[in-house]
Enzyme design. Structure first.
Site, PDB file in Angstrom:
ATOM      1  N   HIS A 156       0.795  -0.956   0.340  1.00  0.00           N
ATOM      2  CA  HIS A 156      -0.414   0.141  -0.057  1.00  0.00           C
ATOM      3  C   HIS A 156       1.100   1.276   0.085  1.00  0.00           C
ATOM      4  O   HIS A 156       2.118   1.569   1.198  1.00  0.00           O
ATOM      5  CB  HIS A 156      -0.936  -0.235   1.111  1.00  0.00           C
ATOM      6  N   CYS A 157       1.061   2.190  -0.958  1.00  0.00           N
ATOM      7  CA  CYS A 157       1.495   3.178  -0.916  1.00  0.00           C
ATOM      8  C   CYS A 157       0.629   4.574  -0.320  1.00  0.00           C
ATOM      9  O   CYS A 157      -0.191   5.285  -0.929  1.00  0.00           O
ATOM     10  CB  CYS A 157       2.309   3.003  -2.489  1.00  0.00           C
ATOM     11  N   PRO A 158       1.307   5.212   0.282  1.00  0.00           N
ATOM     12  CA  PRO A 158       0.908   5.922   1.003  1.00  0.00           C
ATOM     13  C   PRO A 158       0.898   7.911  -0.463  1.00  0.00           C
ATOM     14  O   PRO A 158      -0.416   8.561  -0.171  1.00  0.00           O
ATOM     15  CB  PRO A 158       1.040   7.004   1.941  1.00  0.00           C
ATOM     16  N   ASN A 161      -2.066   6.808  -1.812  1.00  0.00           N
ATOM     17  CA  ASN A 161      -3.232   7.131  -1.535  1.00  0.00           C
ATOM     18  C   ASN A 161      -3.829   5.592  -1.914  1.00  0.00           C
ATOM     19  O   ASN A 161      -5.286   5.716  -2.493  1.00  0.00           O
ATOM     20  CB  ASN A 161      -3.648   8.392  -2.084  1.00  0.00           C
ATOM     21  N   ASN A 162      -3.039   4.747  -2.652  1.00  0.00           N
ATOM     22  CA  ASN A 162      -3.875   3.195  -2.835  1.00  0.00           C
ATOM     23  C   ASN A 162      -3.211   2.253  -2.923  1.00  0.00           C
ATOM     24  O   ASN A 162      -1.522   2.602  -2.372  1.00  0.00           O
ATOM     25  CB  ASN A 162      -4.154   3.562  -4.076  1.00  0.00           C
TER      26      ASN A 162
END
Ligand SMILES: [Zn+2]
Ligand SMILES: [Zn+2]
Length: 299
Positions: A156-158, A161-162
């Site tokens: 999950h890559c902040p 945001n996904n």
């Protein structure tokens, strides 16, 4: 509360009768078809805004501190066009990575009817996710931020945001590539600017005062170096995991390989689309992945 590791859970969920579909409550607000995918996570939204702000800051310094005040017209136009095109592609890739469903498994589909419809053979395993009550296809993992199971979830890559999963990995790889390229381009231009301005009178070099110019350029240098290192490492890691067909999570968990081994080129095509074309570099071209059965279970 005792925490059960996922692989233990997998073992006890091997038979349909353990699935207890009656315990799964359908989600109160399921996403109607056709609505945009967007994760409502405060931290992720803040990180995504910071990403846009940093690109726009670089854009401002490159244009208003370096290129527009420059008297070399050809140099300014060529570099301005290249930088703006790359920055536009980086932001477009960011939007597509953020707003594309990464491969979410329908929530709450672990119902009796659905399990029966799968017509499982004796000994065939299906996995149920206890958090979102879905039947997991093979290689899917649950993301606690997205609150969904994601097919071929990498991480999950902040910053986007996904989750990075089966359906949006291409856009994420393009995003890291274009950010690395604009960072490198900005650093080269700052280098030239410093060299040029040391020879000439500083006051003629920028429309800002010399101290302001130096501060703005040093901040851009710092940002460019940081992001060049970060995104090029990420780009390399992603390309490596695509070529070896092993997601970040599978590498971390050292999961045993249950899926067929394919050539590196086939794996690249599975993410970027068939056949190889200019569309591989475009965030606007949706890859035709020629997907296999989305509900592949382990036997
Ligand atoms: Zn789940
Ligand atoms: Zn996620």
């Amino acid at each position: 509360m005792m925490l059960i590791p996922t692989h233990h859970f997998r073992d006890i969920e091997r038979k349909p009768e353990y699935l207890q579909p009656e315990k799964c409550i359908p989600p109160p607000h399921s996403r109607p078809a056709g609505t945009m995918w967007f994760i409502r996570d405060g931290c992720g939204i803040a990180c995504a805004i910071v990403t846009w702000f940093l690109v726009l800051y670089a854009e401002f310094v490159v244009l208003f501190v370096m290129l527009i005040p420059s008297r070399d017209y050809v140099y300014s136009v060529i570099n301005g066009l290249v930088f703006n095109l790359l920055a536009f592609l980086a932001l477009a890739s960011h939007c597509r990575a953020m707003l594309t469903d990464p491969g979410a498994v329908p929530k709450g589909n672990a119902t009796k009817e659905f399990i029966e419809s799968l017509q499982l053979k004796p000994g065939q395993a299906v996995y149920k996710c206890p958090k979102c009550c879905s039947i997991k296809p093979d290689r899917a993992h649950h993301c606690s931020v997205c609150k969904r199971c994601i097919r071929k979830m990498d991480h999950h890559c902040p910053w986007v945001n996904n989750c990075v999963g089966e359906n949006n990995q291409k856009y994420f790889v393009l995003f890291t590539m274009y950010i690395a390229l604009i960072s490198l381009h900005a650093l080269i231009m700052v280098g030239f600017h410093f060299l040029h301005c040391f020879e000439e009178d500083w006051t003629k070099c920028s429309s800002f005062s010399p101290p302001t110019t130096v501060i703005l350029l040093i901040l851009l240098c710092f940002e460019g170096l940081l992001f060049l290192i970060f995104t090029s490492v990420m780009f390399g890691t992603q390309v490596h995991s695509i070529c070896t067909d092993e997601t970040g999570i599978e590498q971390l968990k050292k999961e045993e390989r249950r899926w067929a081994k394919k050539t590196k080129w086939m794996n690249m095509k599975a993410v970027f689309g068939h056949p190889f074309s200019l569309g591989w570099a475009s965030p606007f071209a949706t890859p035709d992945q020629g997907k296999a059965d989305p509900y592949q279970y382990v036997v």
